[in-house]
Design a protein around this motif. Sequence first.
Motif, PDB file in Angstrom:
ATOM      1  N   PHE A 145       6.817   4.282   9.957  1.00  0.00           N
ATOM      2  CA  PHE A 145       5.741   4.627  10.890  1.00  0.00           C
ATOM      3  C   PHE A 145       4.745   5.571  10.228  1.00  0.00           C
ATOM      4  CE2 PHE A 145       4.092   7.739  13.948  1.00  0.00           C
ATOM      5  CZ  PHE A 145       3.366   6.897  14.785  1.00  0.00           C
ATOM      6  N   TYR A 146       5.260   6.571   9.528  1.00  0.00           N
ATOM      7  CA  TYR A 146       4.371   7.524   8.856  1.00  0.00           C
ATOM      8  C   TYR A 146       3.557   6.835   7.758  1.00  0.00           C
ATOM      9  CZ  TYR A 146       7.191  11.067  11.200  1.00  0.00           C
ATOM     10  OH  TYR A 146       7.825  11.827  12.143  1.00  0.00           O
ATOM     11  N   LEU A 147       4.192   5.948   7.006  1.00  0.00           N
ATOM     12  CA  LEU A 147       3.480   5.236   5.946  1.00  0.00           C
ATOM     13  C   LEU A 147       2.402   4.327   6.523  1.00  0.00           C
ATOM     14  CD1 LEU A 147       6.325   4.268   3.424  1.00  0.00           C
ATOM     15  CD2 LEU A 147       4.623   6.068   3.195  1.00  0.00           C
ATOM     16  N   ASN A 148       2.721   3.666   7.641  1.00  0.00           N
ATOM     17  CA  ASN A 148       1.725   2.805   8.285  1.00  0.00           C
ATOM     18  C   ASN A 148       0.546   3.616   8.807  1.00  0.00           C
ATOM     19  OD1 ASN A 148       3.063   0.374   7.858  1.00  0.00           O
ATOM     20  ND2 ASN A 148       4.303   0.602   9.716  1.00  0.00           N
ATOM     21  N   THR A 149       0.851   4.806   9.335  1.00  0.00           N
ATOM     22  CA  THR A 149      -0.220   5.677   9.822  1.00  0.00           C
ATOM     23  C   THR A 149      -1.126   6.111   8.683  1.00  0.00           C
ATOM     24  OG1 THR A 149       1.216   6.522  11.587  1.00  0.00           O
ATOM     25  CG2 THR A 149      -0.731   7.820  11.044  1.00  0.00           C
ATOM     26  N   LEU A 150      -0.537   6.450   7.551  1.00  0.00           N
ATOM     27  CA  LEU A 150      -1.333   6.840   6.389  1.00  0.00           C
ATOM     28  C   LEU A 150      -2.159   5.670   5.875  1.00  0.00           C
ATOM     29  CD1 LEU A 150       1.341   8.971   4.460  1.00  0.00           C
ATOM     30  CD2 LEU A 150      -0.629   9.821   5.748  1.00  0.00           C
ATOM     31  N   LYS A 151      -1.593   4.477   5.927  1.00  0.00           N
ATOM     32  CA  LYS A 151      -2.315   3.291   5.466  1.00  0.00           C
ATOM     33  C   LYS A 151      -3.527   3.021   6.357  1.00  0.00           C
ATOM     34  CE  LYS A 151      -1.687  -1.600   4.378  1.00  0.00           C
ATOM     35  NZ  LYS A 151      -0.732  -2.738   4.356  1.00  0.00           N
ATOM     36  N   LYS A 152      -3.351   3.193   7.686  1.00  0.00           N
ATOM     37  CA  LYS A 152      -4.455   2.976   8.609  1.00  0.00           C
ATOM     38  C   LYS A 152      -5.583   3.985   8.384  1.00  0.00           C
ATOM     39  CE  LYS A 152      -1.637   0.967  12.293  1.00  0.00           C
ATOM     40  NZ  LYS A 152      -1.114   1.129  13.681  1.00  0.00           N
ATOM     41  N   ASN A 153      -5.211   5.149   7.840  1.00  0.00           N
ATOM     42  CA  ASN A 153      -6.224   6.175   7.544  1.00  0.00           C
ATOM     43  C   ASN A 153      -6.736   6.054   6.111  1.00  0.00           C
ATOM     44  OD1 ASN A 153      -6.432   8.350   9.902  1.00  0.00           O
ATOM     45  ND2 ASN A 153      -4.305   7.648   9.817  1.00  0.00           N
ATOM     46  N   HIS A 154      -6.508   4.876   5.506  1.00  0.00           N
ATOM     47  CA  HIS A 154      -7.074   4.519   4.202  1.00  0.00           C
ATOM     48  C   HIS A 154      -6.630   5.463   3.081  1.00  0.00           C
ATOM     49  CE1 HIS A 154      -9.577   1.868   6.595  1.00  0.00           C
ATOM     50  NE2 HIS A 154     -10.015   2.926   7.295  1.00  0.00           N
ATOM     51  N   LEU A 155      -5.364   5.854   3.133  1.00  0.00           N
ATOM     52  CA  LEU A 155      -4.840   6.669   2.046  1.00  0.00           C
ATOM     53  C   LEU A 155      -4.697   5.810   0.796  1.00  0.00           C
ATOM     54  CD1 LEU A 155      -3.816   9.619   1.696  1.00  0.00           C
ATOM     55  CD2 LEU A 155      -1.510   8.712   1.875  1.00  0.00           C
ATOM     56  N   SER A 156      -4.864   6.406  -0.340  1.00  0.00           N
ATOM     57  CA  SER A 156      -4.792   5.684  -1.609  1.00  0.00           C
ATOM     58  C   SER A 156      -3.482   4.914  -1.730  1.00  0.00           C
ATOM     59  CB  SER A 156      -4.920   6.666  -2.773  1.00  0.00           C
ATOM     60  OG  SER A 156      -4.666   6.007  -3.996  1.00  0.00           O
ATOM     61  N   SER A 157      -3.581   3.673  -2.225  1.00  0.00           N
ATOM     62  CA  SER A 157      -2.388   2.836  -2.367  1.00  0.00           C
ATOM     63  C   SER A 157      -1.413   3.420  -3.381  1.00  0.00           C
ATOM     64  CB  SER A 157      -2.783   1.420  -2.787  1.00  0.00           C
ATOM     65  OG  SER A 157      -3.506   1.446  -4.009  1.00  0.00           O
ATOM     66  N   THR A 158      -1.927   4.180  -4.335  1.00  0.00           N
ATOM     67  CA  THR A 158      -1.040   4.785  -5.336  1.00  0.00           C
ATOM     68  C   THR A 158      -0.119   5.821  -4.701  1.00  0.00           C
ATOM     69  OG1 THR A 158      -2.756   6.418  -5.873  1.00  0.00           O
ATOM     70  CG2 THR A 158      -2.682   4.420  -7.208  1.00  0.00           C
ATOM     71  N   ILE A 159      -0.572   6.422  -3.619  1.00  0.00           N
ATOM     72  CA  ILE A 159       0.255   7.392  -2.910  1.00  0.00           C
ATOM     73  C   ILE A 159       1.208   6.680  -1.952  1.00  0.00           C
ATOM     74  CG2 ILE A 159       0.226   9.361  -1.322  1.00  0.00           C
ATOM     75  CD1 ILE A 159      -2.454  10.151  -2.439  1.00  0.00           C
ATOM     76  N   LEU A 160       0.745   5.594  -1.363  1.00  0.00           N
ATOM     77  CA  LEU A 160       1.575   4.856  -0.418  1.00  0.00           C
ATOM     78  C   LEU A 160       2.770   4.188  -1.078  1.00  0.00           C
ATOM     79  CD1 LEU A 160      -1.151   3.177   1.826  1.00  0.00           C
ATOM     80  CD2 LEU A 160       0.361   5.058   2.425  1.00  0.00           C
ATOM     81  N   VAL A 161       2.729   4.052  -2.383  1.00  0.00           N
ATOM     82  CA  VAL A 161       3.829   3.404  -3.074  1.00  0.00           C
ATOM     83  C   VAL A 161       4.979   4.377  -3.268  1.00  0.00           C
ATOM     84  CG1 VAL A 161       4.503   2.120  -5.164  1.00  0.00           C
ATOM     85  CG2 VAL A 161       2.221   1.914  -4.285  1.00  0.00           C
ATOM     86  N   ASN A 162       5.079   5.380  -2.458  1.00  0.00           N
ATOM     87  CA  ASN A 162       6.179   6.331  -2.533  1.00  0.00           C
ATOM     88  C   ASN A 162       7.352   5.851  -1.682  1.00  0.00           C
ATOM     89  OD1 ASN A 162       5.079   8.224  -4.271  1.00  0.00           O
ATOM     90  ND2 ASN A 162       3.924   9.201  -2.626  1.00  0.00           N
ATOM     91  N   TYR A 163       7.576   4.542  -1.713  1.00  0.00           N
ATOM     92  CA  TYR A 163       8.675   3.977  -0.933  1.00  0.00           C
ATOM     93  C   TYR A 163      10.015   4.549  -1.368  1.00  0.00           C
ATOM     94  CZ  TYR A 163      12.486   0.704  -0.188  1.00  0.00           C
ATOM     95  OH  TYR A 163      13.696   0.157   0.088  1.00  0.00           O
ATOM     96  N   ARG A 164      10.206   4.723  -2.659  1.00  0.00           N
ATOM     97  CA  ARG A 164      11.504   5.152  -3.167  1.00  0.00           C
ATOM     98  C   ARG A 164      11.919   6.502  -2.592  1.00  0.00           C
ATOM     99  NH1 ARG A 164      13.941   2.343  -7.015  1.00  0.00           N
ATOM    100  NH2 ARG A 164      12.799   0.728  -8.127  1.00  0.00           N
ATOM    101  N   CYS A 165      10.983   7.450  -2.566  1.00  0.00           N
ATOM    102  CA  CYS A 165      11.352   8.786  -2.081  1.00  0.00           C
ATOM    103  C   CYS A 165      11.299   8.870  -0.560  1.00  0.00           C
ATOM    104  CB  CYS A 165      10.453   9.849  -2.704  1.00  0.00           C
ATOM    105  SG  CYS A 165       8.713   9.685  -2.283  1.00  0.00           S
ATOM    106  N   ALA A 166      10.495   8.020   0.083  1.00  0.00           N
ATOM    107  CA  ALA A 166      10.323   8.123   1.533  1.00  0.00           C
ATOM    108  C   ALA A 166      11.334   7.299   2.311  1.00  0.00           C
ATOM    109  CB  ALA A 166       8.915   7.678   1.930  1.00  0.00           C
ATOM    110  N   ILE A 167      11.707   6.137   1.790  1.00  0.00           N
ATOM    111  CA  ILE A 167      12.577   5.236   2.544  1.00  0.00           C
ATOM    112  C   ILE A 167      13.855   4.919   1.794  1.00  0.00           C
ATOM    113  CG2 ILE A 167      12.768   2.951   3.594  1.00  0.00           C
ATOM    114  CD1 ILE A 167       9.785   3.068   4.120  1.00  0.00           C
ATOM    115  N   GLU A 168      13.735   4.493   0.556  1.00  0.00           N
ATOM    116  CA  GLU A 168      14.935   4.103  -0.189  1.00  0.00           C
ATOM    117  C   GLU A 168      15.888   5.275  -0.354  1.00  0.00           C
ATOM    118  OE1 GLU A 168      15.983   2.486  -4.630  1.00  0.00           O
ATOM    119  OE2 GLU A 168      14.292   1.559  -3.590  1.00  0.00           O
ATOM    120  N   ASN A 169      15.358   6.485  -0.397  1.00  0.00           N
ATOM    121  CA  ASN A 169      16.203   7.665  -0.510  1.00  0.00           C
ATOM    122  C   ASN A 169      17.160   7.769   0.676  1.00  0.00           C
ATOM    123  OD1 ASN A 169      17.010  10.325  -1.497  1.00  0.00           O
ATOM    124  ND2 ASN A 169      15.915  11.088   0.283  1.00  0.00           N
ATOM    125  N   ASN A 170      16.664   7.437   1.874  1.00  0.00           N
ATOM    126  CA  ASN A 170      17.506   7.461   3.065  1.00  0.00           C
ATOM    127  C   ASN A 170      18.481   6.287   3.091  1.00  0.00           C
ATOM    128  OD1 ASN A 170      16.512   9.811   4.390  1.00  0.00           O
ATOM    129  ND2 ASN A 170      14.678   8.695   4.974  1.00  0.00           N
TER     130      ASN A 170
END
Length: 210
Positions: A145-170
């Motif tokens: 949800f947080y990543l989708n919110t950041l994407k809707k606010n046009h955050l840089s894709s290089t930052i959005l690729v933090n899947y490993r620390c944001a989701i895979e870590n859990n």
Amino acid sequence: MSGHICSTTITLNTGVPQGCVLSPFLYSLFTHDCRPVYGSNSIIKFADDTMVIGLISDKTAYRAEVQHLVAWCADNNLLLNTSKTKELNVDFRREKGRTHDPIHINGMAVESVSSFKFLRIHISEDLSWTINTSSLFKKAHQCLFYLNTLKKNHLSSTILVNYRCAIENNLTNCITVWYGNCSVADAQRIIGTPLPAIEDIQKKCCLRNV
């Protein structure tokens, strides 16, 4: 200390400084003699979390072990928080309806629960992983949800690729422990978007630790 300004000196009579690189080592030395007295019991220690494991068939030794731990803490200036202490009974014997008298610490009864959280893992009295999987599912979707919110606010894709620390870590937290006994249906609940399959993540973690 910052520049030429120094804080006042504080003497620590007990404990170790929080964040100090030597704190884990000093804690290990300090609690080295905190060991089980009876062979049927085990004491698992990690930082400030301590677990006593005993056999139901040997209640006397188990209860004596708990009281021995209470006495050890008192002798070493450690205060047990009874309100945060929980007892979990795992009993698969055919005789149902058996009651287990609660453990008492310093005159206060320890609450008996059907599940509890130890080192971020939910352990249930039936040794299933339903509660743990549901918790992972909830955390993963919160992060999405947080990543989708950041994407809707046009955050840089290089930052959005933090899947490993944001989701895979859990998703990978102690996955080598719970995945083998987690049903496929439960595992698939976690993957609600085009993410790596839980099975692939589990295999990768296992190979990494070989």
